[in-house]
Design an enzyme around this catalytic site. Structure first.
Site, PDB file in Angstrom:
ATOM      1  N   GLU A 130      -4.753   7.961  -2.716  1.00 20.73           N
ATOM      2  CA  GLU A 130      -5.250   6.693  -2.178  1.00 20.73           C
ATOM      3  C   GLU A 130      -5.565   5.700  -3.297  1.00 20.73           C
ATOM      4  O   GLU A 130      -5.427   4.498  -3.127  1.00 20.73           O
ATOM      5  CB  GLU A 130      -6.483   6.924  -1.312  1.00 20.73           C
ATOM      6  CG  GLU A 130      -6.201   7.602   0.020  1.00 20.73           C
ATOM      7  CD  GLU A 130      -5.254   6.803   0.916  1.00 20.73           C
ATOM      8  OE1 GLU A 130      -5.242   5.560   0.829  1.00 20.73           O
ATOM      9  OE2 GLU A 130      -4.527   7.429   1.700  1.00 20.73           O
ATOM     10  N   HIS A 177       1.758   4.496  -2.839  1.00 22.69           N
ATOM     11  CA  HIS A 177       1.901   5.935  -2.609  1.00 22.69           C
ATOM     12  C   HIS A 177       3.272   6.405  -3.107  1.00 22.69           C
ATOM     13  O   HIS A 177       3.396   7.435  -3.780  1.00 22.69           O
ATOM     14  CB  HIS A 177       1.803   6.244  -1.115  1.00 22.69           C
ATOM     15  CG  HIS A 177       0.413   6.261  -0.570  1.00 22.69           C
ATOM     16  ND1 HIS A 177      -0.577   7.078  -1.073  1.00 22.69           N
ATOM     17  CD2 HIS A 177      -0.154   5.582   0.464  1.00 22.69           C
ATOM     18  CE1 HIS A 177      -1.696   6.900  -0.379  1.00 22.69           C
ATOM     19  NE2 HIS A 177      -1.469   5.997   0.563  1.00 22.69           N
ATOM     20  N   HIS A 218       0.837  -1.205   0.000  1.00 15.34           N
ATOM     21  CA  HIS A 218       0.000   0.000   0.000  1.00 15.34           C
ATOM     22  C   HIS A 218       0.872   1.254   0.000  1.00 15.34           C
ATOM     23  O   HIS A 218       0.696   2.155  -0.840  1.00 15.34           O
ATOM     24  CB  HIS A 218      -0.903  -0.011   1.232  1.00 15.34           C
ATOM     25  CG  HIS A 218      -1.818   1.158   1.344  1.00 15.34           C
ATOM     26  ND1 HIS A 218      -3.132   1.112   0.940  1.00 15.34           N
ATOM     27  CD2 HIS A 218      -1.616   2.424   1.818  1.00 15.34           C
ATOM     28  CE1 HIS A 218      -3.707   2.293   1.154  1.00 15.34           C
ATOM     29  NE2 HIS A 218      -2.801   3.109   1.699  1.00 15.34           N
ATOM     30  N   GLU A 219       1.818   1.312   0.926  1.00 14.48           N
ATOM     31  CA  GLU A 219       2.698   2.481   0.988  1.00 14.48           C
ATOM     32  C   GLU A 219       3.599   2.549  -0.245  1.00 14.48           C
ATOM     33  O   GLU A 219       3.947   3.643  -0.717  1.00 14.48           O
ATOM     34  CB  GLU A 219       3.532   2.455   2.270  1.00 14.48           C
ATOM     35  CG  GLU A 219       2.718   2.512   3.556  1.00 14.48           C
ATOM     36  CD  GLU A 219       1.766   3.694   3.609  1.00 14.48           C
ATOM     37  OE1 GLU A 219       2.130   4.774   3.095  1.00 14.48           O
ATOM     38  OE2 GLU A 219       0.662   3.543   4.179  1.00 14.48           O
TER      39      GLU A 219
END
Length: 358
Positions: free
Chosen positions: A140, A116, A112-113
Site C-alpha cells: 500500500e 502496486h 494507485h494501481e
C-alpha cells in the site's frame, strides 16, 4: 486501543512480522490533531460537467505509463473495483473504474494501481517467495506514494494540467468535449484532486485527510468483535455512532455503512490497518526521496519520473522479502522505523496551505 492476543495474531498475518503492539501507538497520532472543517469550503467546479469515459481512459493510460508502468508486460482494463493482478514481473495487470460525473477518481485509481504494479514489475524473478512483496502494508505504501505524493502533488499538475485540458476540452479521444474545461488552470486542477469532503460516507471515496479516520473506525470495530466486547449484530449501530463521533456524519443505511466493504465477508480481518500504515510509510519514503533527489519537485514538473522509480526500486522493490518486516526495511534503507510524524506533517502542511488553516 490496546490489542488482545487473538487480534494481534490477525494483524501479524497482514504485517509480516512487524510488531502489532506498535499499531495502536502509531494510530493515536492520527487523533491529534483531528481534521477541522474549514470555514470556507472551496467549491469544486470541475465536477459540474459530464466527463466521457474514453477521454478519462486515455488520460489515465497516458499518465500511468509516463510514471513508469510497463504495458508491454501488463495491461489496463475496467472493473467495478480497481485492483492489480500479478502473475510474474513480466505479466502485471491493473484495472480502474470511471464515472462520467467526475474526472479524477478514475485517474487516481489508475495511478494507485499503477504503483502496486510497478512494485510487482520490479521484484526479482527467482520464482521463490524471497522475490515477492514484503507485506500488504509495504504494498500500500507503493500505491499511495505514487497516487498521493506524485499524482496529487502540485508539481505533477504543472506537468499534467495541459494533458487533462487536452483530454477533456478538445474531444480528441472518442469523447465529447467538456465545455469550459480549458479555463481551468494547473492550480485549479491541483485543488480539485485534493478537495476534502467531510460528509463522505464511503472509505474508498474518502480524501486523504479524512481517510485515516475511516480506517481507525474499522480497526476499532473489528478489534472489539474479535475480543468479544462487541456483538456482530451490534456492528451497524456502533458504526453509525463512530462515524458521528469521528467525522460528524450521519449514516442513512447499512449499505453506506457497515456493509460497504468486502473485507469482513471474506474474513480479511486485521487488513484495514495496512491502508493507514501504507500511507504513513509512503510519506516517510517521500521525505527521504526528497533528501536524496534534491531537485525532485523540478523533475516532477518536467514529467521526469525515472529517478523516483529507480529510488523506490533500490530502497524497496529489489529487496522483496529479504527484510523481515516493514520496520526492518525502513530502518535498513532510510535509517529509522515507521514514524507517523512524516505523515502528520505532510497532511498539516498540504491542507493548511490549501484551506488556509493553521
Amino acid at each position: 486501543m490496546n490489542c488482545s492476543h487473538k487480534y494481534k495474531r490477525l494483524l501479524f498475518l497482514s504485517f509480516q512480522k512487524s510488531n502489532p503492539a506498535r499499531i495502536p501507538q502509531i494510530f493515536l497520532h492520527c487523533f491529534l490533531p483531528k481534521p477541522t472543517r474549514p470555514t470556507r469550503r472551496k467549491k469544486n467546479e470541475t465536477e459540474e460537467e459530464s466527463f466521457p469515459v474514453e477521454s478519462q481512459k486515455h488520460l489515465s493510460k497516458t499518465l500511468v505509463t509516463t510514471l513508469g508502468y510497463d504495458t508491454t508486460h501488463g495491461r489496463i482494463d475496467t472493473a467495478v473495483h480497481p485492483f492489480t493482478t500479478s502473475f510474474s514481473p513480466y505479466d502485471v495487470r491493473i484495472t480502474s473504474r470511471f464515472n462520467t460525473k467526475e474526472w479524477f477518481q478514475g485517474l487516481m485509481g489508475t495511478i494507485h494501481e499503477g504503483g502496486h504494479a510497478m512494485y510487482e514489475q520490479s521484484l526479482g524473478d527467482s520464482d521463490t517467495s524471497l522475490d515477492t512483496a514484503l507485506s500488504m502494508g509495504v504494498h500500500e505504501s507503493q500505491s499511495l506514494f505514487w497516487e498521493r505524493h506524485i499524482g496529487k502533488g502540485k508539481g505533477f499538475w504543472k506537468f499534467a494540467g495541459g494533458m487533462a485540458r487536452d483530454a477533456f476540452a478538445n474531444a480528441n479521444n472518442n469523447g465529447e468535449a467538456v465545455e469550459g474545461f480549458e479555463k481551468y488552470t494547473d492550480e485549479d486542477l491541483y485543488k480539485a484532486v485534493n478537495g476534502v469532503k467531510f460528509d463522505n460516507l464511503i472509505r474508498v471515496d474518502a480524501d486523504e485527510l479524512t481517510y485515516p479516520l475511516h480506517v481507525i473506525l474499522r480497526y476499532n470495530i473489528e478489534r472489539d468483535v474479535v475480543e468479544g466486547t462487541l456483538k456482530v449484530e451490534d456492528i451497524p449501530r456502533r458504526w453509525k455512532d463512530d462515524m458521528k463521533s469521528l467525522l460528524d456524519v450521519d449514516v442513512p443505511n447499512d449499505t453506506k455503512g457497515a456493509l460497504q466493504d468486502i473485507h469482513w465477508s471474506m474474513m480479511a480481518i486485521g487488513y484495514f490497518p495496512t491502508y493507514l500504515l501504507g500511507a504513513m510509510m509512503a510519506a516517510q519514503l517521500y521525505h527521504y526521496c526528497q533528501l536524496e533527489i534534491p531537485d525532485l519537485e523540478e523533475r516532477i514538473e518536467r514529467g521526469e519520473f525515472t529517478a523516483v522509480k529507480e529510488w523506490l526500486r533500490r530502497k524497496v522493490h529489489m529487496h522483496g522479502k529479504r527484510y523481515k518486516s516493514l520496520d526492518e526495511l525502513l530502518e535498513g534503507e532510510v535509517g529509522e522505523k515507521l514514524n507517523a510524524e512524516y505523515f502528520i506533517r505532510y497532511l498539516q502542511d498540504k491542507y493548511g496551505e490549501l484551506y488556509q488553516v493553521a
